[in-house]
Write a protein that holds these residues in place. Structure first.
Motif, PDB file in Angstrom:
ATOM      1  N   VAL A   1       0.844  -1.197   0.000  1.00  0.00           N
ATOM      2  CA  VAL A   1       0.000   0.000   0.000  1.00  0.00           C
ATOM      3  C   VAL A   1       0.875   1.240   0.000  1.00  0.00           C
ATOM      4  CG1 VAL A   1      -1.668   1.337   1.327  1.00  0.00           C
ATOM      5  CG2 VAL A   1      -1.890  -1.160   1.202  1.00  0.00           C
ATOM      6  N   GLN A   2       0.619   2.113  -0.970  1.00  0.00           N
ATOM      7  CA  GLN A   2       1.333   3.388  -1.029  1.00  0.00           C
ATOM      8  C   GLN A   2       0.328   4.517  -1.168  1.00  0.00           C
ATOM      9  OE1 GLN A   2       4.344   3.147  -4.108  1.00  0.00           O
ATOM     10  NE2 GLN A   2       5.763   2.139  -2.695  1.00  0.00           N
ATOM     11  N   LEU A   3       0.575   5.571  -0.408  1.00  0.00           N
ATOM     12  CA  LEU A   3      -0.321   6.717  -0.388  1.00  0.00           C
ATOM     13  C   LEU A   3       0.515   7.981  -0.491  1.00  0.00           C
ATOM     14  CD1 LEU A   3      -2.328   5.343   2.630  1.00  0.00           C
ATOM     15  CD2 LEU A   3      -3.225   5.510   0.294  1.00  0.00           C
ATOM     16  N   GLN A   4       0.226   8.788  -1.479  1.00  0.00           N
ATOM     17  CA  GLN A   4       1.004  10.000  -1.743  1.00  0.00           C
ATOM     18  C   GLN A   4       0.101  11.214  -1.645  1.00  0.00           C
ATOM     19  OE1 GLN A   4       4.428  10.003  -2.518  1.00  0.00           O
ATOM     20  NE2 GLN A   4       4.296  12.238  -2.316  1.00  0.00           N
ATOM     21  N   ALA A   5       0.240  11.949  -0.561  1.00  0.00           N
ATOM     22  CA  ALA A   5      -0.585  13.136  -0.351  1.00  0.00           C
ATOM     23  C   ALA A   5       0.106  14.374  -0.906  1.00  0.00           C
ATOM     24  CB  ALA A   5      -0.871  13.327   1.132  1.00  0.00           C
ATOM     25  N   SER A   6      -0.703  15.308  -1.367  1.00  0.00           N
ATOM     26  CA  SER A   6      -0.182  16.572  -1.881  1.00  0.00           C
ATOM     27  C   SER A   6      -1.248  17.647  -1.734  1.00  0.00           C
ATOM     28  CB  SER A   6       0.223  16.419  -3.352  1.00  0.00           C
ATOM     29  OG  SER A   6      -0.897  16.057  -4.144  1.00  0.00           O
ATOM     30  N   GLY A   7      -0.844  18.877  -1.969  1.00  0.00           N
ATOM     31  CA  GLY A   7      -1.798  19.972  -1.969  1.00  0.00           C
ATOM     32  C   GLY A   7      -1.749  20.890  -0.762  1.00  0.00           C
ATOM     33  N   GLY A   8      -0.897  20.572   0.201  1.00  0.00           N
ATOM     34  CA  GLY A   8      -0.787  21.433   1.363  1.00  0.00           C
ATOM     35  C   GLY A   8      -0.092  22.740   1.018  1.00  0.00           C
ATOM     36  N   GLY A   9      -0.077  23.640   1.988  1.00  0.00           N
ATOM     37  CA  GLY A   9       0.579  24.913   1.764  1.00  0.00           C
ATOM     38  C   GLY A   9       0.169  25.931   2.802  1.00  0.00           C
ATOM     39  N   LEU A  10       0.497  27.179   2.514  1.00  0.00           N
ATOM     40  CA  LEU A  10       0.160  28.292   3.394  1.00  0.00           C
ATOM     41  C   LEU A  10      -1.072  29.005   2.842  1.00  0.00           C
ATOM     42  CD1 LEU A  10       0.831  30.301   5.682  1.00  0.00           C
ATOM     43  CD2 LEU A  10       2.321  31.498   4.040  1.00  0.00           C
ATOM     44  N   VAL A  11      -2.047  29.204   3.692  1.00  0.00           N
ATOM     45  CA  VAL A  11      -3.286  29.854   3.270  1.00  0.00           C
ATOM     46  C   VAL A  11      -3.743  30.801   4.382  1.00  0.00           C
ATOM     47  CG1 VAL A  11      -4.723  27.980   4.156  1.00  0.00           C
ATOM     48  CG2 VAL A  11      -5.583  29.441   2.312  1.00  0.00           C
ATOM     49  N   LYS A  12      -4.392  31.864   4.003  1.00  0.00           N
ATOM     50  CA  LYS A  12      -4.891  32.828   4.986  1.00  0.00           C
ATOM     51  C   LYS A  12      -6.193  32.333   5.611  1.00  0.00           C
ATOM     52  CE  LYS A  12      -2.773  36.862   2.840  1.00  0.00           C
ATOM     53  NZ  LYS A  12      -2.982  38.197   2.232  1.00  0.00           N
ATOM     54  N   PRO A  13      -6.478  32.755   6.811  1.00  0.00           N
ATOM     55  CA  PRO A  13      -7.762  32.385   7.429  1.00  0.00           C
ATOM     56  C   PRO A  13      -8.927  32.715   6.510  1.00  0.00           C
ATOM     57  CG  PRO A  13      -6.359  33.429   9.042  1.00  0.00           C
ATOM     58  CD  PRO A  13      -5.645  33.560   7.720  1.00  0.00           C
ATOM     59  N   GLY A  14      -9.861  31.794   6.429  1.00  0.00           N
ATOM     60  CA  GLY A  14     -10.992  31.941   5.535  1.00  0.00           C
ATOM     61  C   GLY A  14     -10.762  31.374   4.157  1.00  0.00           C
ATOM     62  N   GLY A  15      -9.537  31.011   3.860  1.00  0.00           N
ATOM     63  CA  GLY A  15      -9.200  30.481   2.543  1.00  0.00           C
ATOM     64  C   GLY A  15      -9.523  29.006   2.407  1.00  0.00           C
TER      65      GLY A  15
ATOM     66  N   SER B   1      -2.011   3.482  -4.365  1.00  0.00           N
ATOM     67  CA  SER B   1      -1.580   2.382  -5.224  1.00  0.00           C
ATOM     68  C   SER B   1      -1.245   1.173  -4.368  1.00  0.00           C
ATOM     69  CB  SER B   1      -0.366   2.794  -6.066  1.00  0.00           C
ATOM     70  OG  SER B   1       0.729   3.120  -5.236  1.00  0.00           O
ATOM     71  N   GLY B   2      -1.173   0.028  -5.026  1.00  0.00           N
ATOM     72  CA  GLY B   2      -0.774  -1.192  -4.335  1.00  0.00           C
ATOM     73  C   GLY B   2      -1.915  -1.984  -3.736  1.00  0.00           C
ATOM     74  N   PHE B   3      -3.145  -1.548  -4.006  1.00  0.00           N
ATOM     75  CA  PHE B   3      -4.294  -2.290  -3.494  1.00  0.00           C
ATOM     76  C   PHE B   3      -5.492  -2.006  -4.380  1.00  0.00           C
ATOM     77  CE2 PHE B   3      -6.517   1.323  -1.579  1.00  0.00           C
ATOM     78  CZ  PHE B   3      -5.495   2.236  -1.379  1.00  0.00           C
ATOM     79  N   ASN B   4      -6.519  -2.847  -4.204  1.00  0.00           N
ATOM     80  CA  ASN B   4      -7.741  -2.685  -4.973  1.00  0.00           C
ATOM     81  C   ASN B   4      -8.607  -1.618  -4.303  1.00  0.00           C
ATOM     82  OD1 ASN B   4     -10.023  -2.915  -6.507  1.00  0.00           O
ATOM     83  ND2 ASN B   4     -10.108  -5.154  -6.421  1.00  0.00           N
ATOM     84  N   PHE B   5      -8.713  -0.485  -4.963  1.00  0.00           N
ATOM     85  CA  PHE B   5      -9.383   0.694  -4.391  1.00  0.00           C
ATOM     86  C   PHE B   5     -10.776   0.374  -3.867  1.00  0.00           C
ATOM     87  CE2 PHE B   5      -8.873   5.220  -4.003  1.00  0.00           C
ATOM     88  CZ  PHE B   5     -10.136   5.764  -4.071  1.00  0.00           C
ATOM     89  N   VAL B   6     -11.502  -0.460  -4.583  1.00  0.00           N
ATOM     90  CA  VAL B   6     -12.904  -0.707  -4.210  1.00  0.00           C
ATOM     91  C   VAL B   6     -13.036  -1.629  -3.002  1.00  0.00           C
ATOM     92  CG1 VAL B   6     -13.761  -0.274  -6.542  1.00  0.00           C
ATOM     93  CG2 VAL B   6     -13.173  -2.616  -5.836  1.00  0.00           C
ATOM     94  N   ASP B   7     -11.951  -2.206  -2.540  1.00  0.00           N
ATOM     95  CA  ASP B   7     -11.983  -3.059  -1.351  1.00  0.00           C
ATOM     96  C   ASP B   7     -11.534  -2.318  -0.092  1.00  0.00           C
ATOM     97  OD1 ASP B   7     -10.812  -5.950  -3.214  1.00  0.00           O
ATOM     98  OD2 ASP B   7     -12.861  -5.275  -2.764  1.00  0.00           O
ATOM     99  N   TYR B   8     -11.262  -1.031  -0.240  1.00  0.00           N
ATOM    100  CA  TYR B   8     -10.691  -0.261   0.863  1.00  0.00           C
ATOM    101  C   TYR B   8     -11.514   0.988   1.162  1.00  0.00           C
ATOM    102  CZ  TYR B   8      -6.316  -2.836   1.286  1.00  0.00           C
ATOM    103  OH  TYR B   8      -5.366  -3.795   1.537  1.00  0.00           O
ATOM    104  N   ALA B   9     -11.336   1.435   2.374  1.00  0.00           N
ATOM    105  CA  ALA B   9     -11.774   2.777   2.751  1.00  0.00           C
ATOM    106  C   ALA B   9     -10.547   3.676   2.775  1.00  0.00           C
ATOM    107  CB  ALA B   9     -12.431   2.765   4.118  1.00  0.00           C
TER     108      ALA B   9
ATOM    109  N   ALA C   1      -5.430   4.404   4.462  1.00  0.00           N
ATOM    110  CA  ALA C   1      -6.255   3.399   3.800  1.00  0.00           C
ATOM    111  C   ALA C   1      -6.375   2.182   4.703  1.00  0.00           C
ATOM    112  CB  ALA C   1      -5.649   3.003   2.459  1.00  0.00           C
ATOM    113  N   SER C   2      -7.497   1.516   4.586  1.00  0.00           N
ATOM    114  CA  SER C   2      -7.693   0.288   5.340  1.00  0.00           C
ATOM    115  C   SER C   2      -8.794  -0.512   4.674  1.00  0.00           C
ATOM    116  CB  SER C   2      -8.057   0.615   6.793  1.00  0.00           C
ATOM    117  OG  SER C   2      -7.794  -0.484   7.643  1.00  0.00           O
ATOM    118  N   ARG C   3      -8.708  -1.802   4.780  1.00  0.00           N
ATOM    119  CA  ARG C   3      -9.718  -2.657   4.168  1.00  0.00           C
ATOM    120  C   ARG C   3     -11.106  -2.369   4.742  1.00  0.00           C
ATOM    121  NH1 ARG C   3      -8.499  -6.911   1.027  1.00  0.00           N
ATOM    122  NH2 ARG C   3      -6.302  -7.520   0.845  1.00  0.00           N
TER     123      ARG C   3
END
Length: 125
Positions: free
Chosen positions: A2-16, A25-33, A98-100
């Protein structure tokens, strides 16, 4: 593996807003939460939201409900967290996980088994 790659973080102003993405990757998406967690400095890791890869059923913690929205795209094996009306208290490292599925349902936050590396979200003026 199981591999999980998060992205999209950063600095944002309050209210943003920010949208986090997590490619799985590495697992069947429909068998997991899939889920999103966060950990602020000096705090315990906190579960925020989960979604079933099978039917899209989702759960959002009360404290962020109405501001955070989880979604997924099974064709892309990707889960998203849309975060609106961000507050300084939302500053944390955000993790996807992720988890089954258990009897077809997402496990509780405590039962999640696989975590990716985090992405930093900082809410500050």
């Amino acid at each position: 593996e199981v591999q999980l790659q998060a992205s999209g973080g950063g600095l944002v102003k309050p209210g943003g807003s920010l949208r986090l993405s997590c490619e799985a990757s590495g697992f069947n998406f429909v068998d997991y939460a899939l889920g999103w967690f966060r950990q602020a400095p000096g705090e315990r890791r906190e579960g925020l939201s989960t979604i079933s890869g099978r039917d899209g059923y989702s759960y959002v913690r009360d404290s962020v409900r109405g501001r955070f929205t989880i979604s997924s795209d099974s064709a892309k094996n990707t889960v998203y967290l849309q975060m609106d009306s961000l507050k300084p208290d939302d500053t944390a490292v955000y993790f996807c996980a992720a988890s089954r599925l258990i009897l077809g349902q997402a496990p509780t936050f405590f039962e999640f088994e696989h975590f990716g590396q985090g992405t930093q979200v900082t809410v500050s003026s």
